[in-house]
Write a protein that holds these residues in place. Structure first.
Motif, PDB file in Angstrom:
ATOM      1  N   THR A  35     -15.893   5.811   2.772  1.00 37.15           N
ATOM      2  CA  THR A  35     -15.302   4.688   3.504  1.00 37.15           C
ATOM      3  C   THR A  35     -14.027   4.209   2.823  1.00 37.15           C
ATOM      4  O   THR A  35     -12.998   3.998   3.471  1.00 37.15           O
ATOM      5  N   ARG A  36     -14.094   4.054   1.516  1.00 40.83           N
ATOM      6  CA  ARG A  36     -12.898   3.643   0.766  1.00 40.83           C
ATOM      7  C   ARG A  36     -11.789   4.687   0.915  1.00 40.83           C
ATOM      8  O   ARG A  36     -10.612   4.346   1.064  1.00 40.83           O
ATOM      9  N   GLY A  37     -12.175   5.955   0.875  1.00 37.26           N
ATOM     10  CA  GLY A  37     -11.189   7.020   1.029  1.00 37.26           C
ATOM     11  C   GLY A  37     -10.501   6.980   2.383  1.00 37.26           C
ATOM     12  O   GLY A  37      -9.282   7.194   2.488  1.00 37.26           O
ATOM     13  N   LEU A  38     -11.264   6.692   3.429  1.00 34.93           N
ATOM     14  CA  LEU A  38     -10.679   6.594   4.768  1.00 34.93           C
ATOM     15  C   LEU A  38      -9.699   5.429   4.860  1.00 34.93           C
ATOM     16  O   LEU A  38      -8.622   5.552   5.468  1.00 34.93           O
ATOM     17  N   ILE A  39     -10.067   4.299   4.255  1.00 34.04           N
ATOM     18  CA  ILE A  39      -9.183   3.132   4.278  1.00 34.04           C
ATOM     19  C   ILE A  39      -7.880   3.438   3.547  1.00 34.04           C
ATOM     20  O   ILE A  39      -6.778   3.138   4.037  1.00 34.04           O
ATOM     21  N   LEU A  40      -8.004   4.051   2.374  1.00 33.62           N
ATOM     22  CA  LEU A  40      -6.806   4.426   1.631  1.00 33.62           C
ATOM     23  C   LEU A  40      -5.998   5.477   2.388  1.00 33.62           C
ATOM     24  O   LEU A  40      -4.776   5.543   2.264  1.00 33.62           O
ATOM     25  N   GLY A  41      -6.701   6.285   3.195  1.00 34.39           N
ATOM     26  CA  GLY A  41      -6.008   7.274   4.017  1.00 34.39           C
ATOM     27  C   GLY A  41      -5.113   6.614   5.055  1.00 34.39           C
ATOM     28  O   GLY A  41      -3.987   7.074   5.306  1.00 34.39           O
ATOM     29  N   VAL A  42      -5.583   5.527   5.673  1.00 33.50           N
ATOM     30  CA  VAL A  42      -4.751   4.792   6.632  1.00 33.50           C
ATOM     31  C   VAL A  42      -3.531   4.215   5.935  1.00 33.50           C
ATOM     32  O   VAL A  42      -2.401   4.277   6.449  1.00 33.50           O
ATOM     33  N   LEU A  43      -3.750   3.663   4.736  1.00 32.74           N
ATOM     34  CA  LEU A  43      -2.620   3.120   3.970  1.00 32.74           C
ATOM     35  C   LEU A  43      -1.639   4.227   3.586  1.00 32.74           C
ATOM     36  O   LEU A  43      -0.419   4.043   3.661  1.00 32.74           O
ATOM     37  N   ALA A  44      -2.181   5.385   3.205  1.00 35.31           N
ATOM     38  CA  ALA A  44      -1.317   6.518   2.849  1.00 35.31           C
ATOM     39  C   ALA A  44      -0.529   7.013   4.052  1.00 35.31           C
ATOM     40  O   ALA A  44       0.633   7.430   3.911  1.00 35.31           O
ATOM     41  N   MET A  45      -1.118   6.967   5.238  1.00 31.50           N
ATOM     42  CA  MET A  45      -0.394   7.381   6.436  1.00 31.50           C
ATOM     43  C   MET A  45       0.795   6.464   6.708  1.00 31.50           C
ATOM     44  O   MET A  45       1.864   6.926   7.129  1.00 31.50           O
ATOM     45  N   SER A  46       0.606   5.165   6.459  1.00 33.21           N
ATOM     46  CA  SER A  46       1.722   4.234   6.650  1.00 33.21           C
ATOM     47  C   SER A  46       2.839   4.525   5.652  1.00 33.21           C
ATOM     48  O   SER A  46       4.022   4.403   5.983  1.00 33.21           O
ATOM     49  N   PHE A  47       2.458   4.914   4.444  1.00 30.33           N
ATOM     50  CA  PHE A  47       3.451   5.279   3.432  1.00 30.33           C
ATOM     51  C   PHE A  47       4.148   6.590   3.798  1.00 30.33           C
ATOM     52  O   PHE A  47       5.373   6.716   3.694  1.00 30.33           O
ATOM     53  N   PHE A  64       1.901  -5.528   2.602  1.00 24.60           N
ATOM     54  CA  PHE A  64       1.575  -5.642   4.025  1.00 24.60           C
ATOM     55  C   PHE A  64       0.061  -5.626   4.230  1.00 24.60           C
ATOM     56  O   PHE A  64      -0.463  -6.371   5.062  1.00 24.60           O
ATOM     57  N   ALA A  65      -0.623  -4.774   3.468  1.00 25.96           N
ATOM     58  CA  ALA A  65      -2.083  -4.737   3.552  1.00 25.96           C
ATOM     59  C   ALA A  65      -2.686  -6.044   3.045  1.00 25.96           C
ATOM     60  O   ALA A  65      -3.643  -6.577   3.633  1.00 25.96           O
ATOM     61  N   ALA A 222      -5.158  -1.228   7.415  1.00 26.84           N
ATOM     62  CA  ALA A 222      -5.871  -0.811   6.201  1.00 26.84           C
ATOM     63  C   ALA A 222      -6.297  -2.018   5.372  1.00 26.84           C
ATOM     64  O   ALA A 222      -7.396  -2.035   4.799  1.00 26.84           O
ATOM     65  N   GLY A 223      -5.450  -3.052   5.321  1.00 27.11           N
ATOM     66  CA  GLY A 223      -5.796  -4.246   4.569  1.00 27.11           C
ATOM     67  C   GLY A 223      -6.998  -4.972   5.142  1.00 27.11           C
ATOM     68  O   GLY A 223      -7.841  -5.479   4.396  1.00 27.11           O
ATOM     69  N   ILE A 224      -7.087  -5.023   6.456  1.00 26.55           N
ATOM     70  CA  ILE A 224      -8.242  -5.653   7.106  1.00 26.55           C
ATOM     71  C   ILE A 224      -9.516  -4.890   6.766  1.00 26.55           C
ATOM     72  O   ILE A 224     -10.539  -5.479   6.387  1.00 26.55           O
ATOM     73  N   LEU A 225      -9.473  -3.580   6.880  1.00 25.67           N
ATOM     74  CA  LEU A 225     -10.649  -2.757   6.586  1.00 25.67           C
ATOM     75  C   LEU A 225     -11.064  -2.889   5.127  1.00 25.67           C
ATOM     76  O   LEU A 225     -12.260  -2.964   4.821  1.00 25.67           O
ATOM     77  N   MET A 226     -10.084  -2.919   4.219  1.00 31.58           N
ATOM     78  CA  MET A 226     -10.412  -3.037   2.804  1.00 31.58           C
ATOM     79  C   MET A 226     -11.037  -4.400   2.502  1.00 31.58           C
ATOM     80  O   MET A 226     -11.945  -4.501   1.661  1.00 31.58           O
ATOM     81  N   THR A 227     -10.585  -5.431   3.175  1.00 31.08           N
ATOM     82  CA  THR A 227     -11.177  -6.760   2.991  1.00 31.08           C
ATOM     83  C   THR A 227     -12.616  -6.783   3.463  1.00 31.08           C
ATOM     84  O   THR A 227     -13.488  -7.366   2.811  1.00 31.08           O
TER      85      THR A 227
END
Length: 237
Positions: A35-47, A64-65, A222-227
């Motif tokens: 789950t954490r990996g998927l969230i970081l994946g969304v953040l990485a896609m934005s980058f 932004f997150a 990604a920030g919402i999901l991580m929260t």
């Protein structure tokens, strides 16, 4: 179907099977890690959208997150608002912050853009670190409860994993569509030869600015999901 396409289909099929069945045969820790990996994946896609398709390496994506996470945390814990009423404002906050950062940093390119976004990210860090009455400073806002999405409570690990997986796939498909659209092709042209794109009549700065704003929306998601995943939003997380 040639061998290359057949291999791609097989890989996609394996990923789908593994992704959908993961909670059934793996430990809770593994599902949480995924789950954490998927969230970081969304953040990485934005980058990657910025760095890979617009040649703009940004160090402000975590800001932004974070602002999206703070909207969730402040709304729920300080004002008792429902999660469903905060998701759109949280993403809008990320978009607005990206628009502000982009308006300042868009004048720079290459390493200068990177350093400008780093400076803006540090400025944001300083604000949330010292605005204790709102952000609770260094400890941050803790104990943020997980919501119910699509009628499913996310308190348990498997439902949160599946919702995160679904949102990650949607974000990937949207970004895939974006980079293959005329807008995405213009971005790639700007990345490869901005002077030629100007000569062809394209507004280079406007395209660069818009992609910063778009990346802010995905970083905010990604920030919402991580929260939701951690239950905490602070300057150090």
């Amino acid at each position: 179907m040639n061998n290359k396409n057949r291999s791609i289909v097989i890989i996609i099929a394996v990923l789908i099977i593994v992704g959908l069945s993961l909670p059934a045969w793996s430990s809770t820790f593994t599902v949480q890690l995924a789950t954490r990996g998927l969230i970081l994946g969304v953040l990485a896609m934005s980058f990657s959208l910025l760095a890979g398709y617009a040649d703009m390496t940004s160090l402000a994506q975590m800001s932004f997150a974070a602002i999206a996470g703070y909207v969730i945390g402040i709304g729920v814990m300080h004002y008792g608002l429902a999660h469903s009423a905060l998701i759109i404002p949280a993403i809008l906050a990320a978009i607005i912050l990206a628009a502000i950062f982009g308006w300042i940093a868009i004048r720079a390119t290459k390493i200068y853009f990177l350093m400008m976004t780093l400076a803006l990210a540090q400025l944001f860090f300083g604000i949330v670190f010292q605005w204790v009455s709102l952000t609770e400073g260094y400890p941050g806002i803790t104990g943020i409860p997980r919501p119910a999405m699509f009628g499913i409570s996310l308190i348990e690990t498997p439902p949160l994993y599946y919702v995160t997986l679904f949102i990650t796939v949607i974000c990937y498909l949207l970004l895939r569509r974006l980079v293959r659209s005329p807008f995405g092709l213009v971005l790639q042209g700007i990345r490869d030869n901005p002077k030629r794109m100007v000569a062809l009549g394209f507004n280079v700065q406007m395209h660069r600015y818009l992609v910063i704003v778009v990346s802010g929306a995905f970083a905010g998601t990604a920030g919402i999901l991580m929260t939701y995943f951690t239950g905490v939003i602070s300057p150090t997380r």
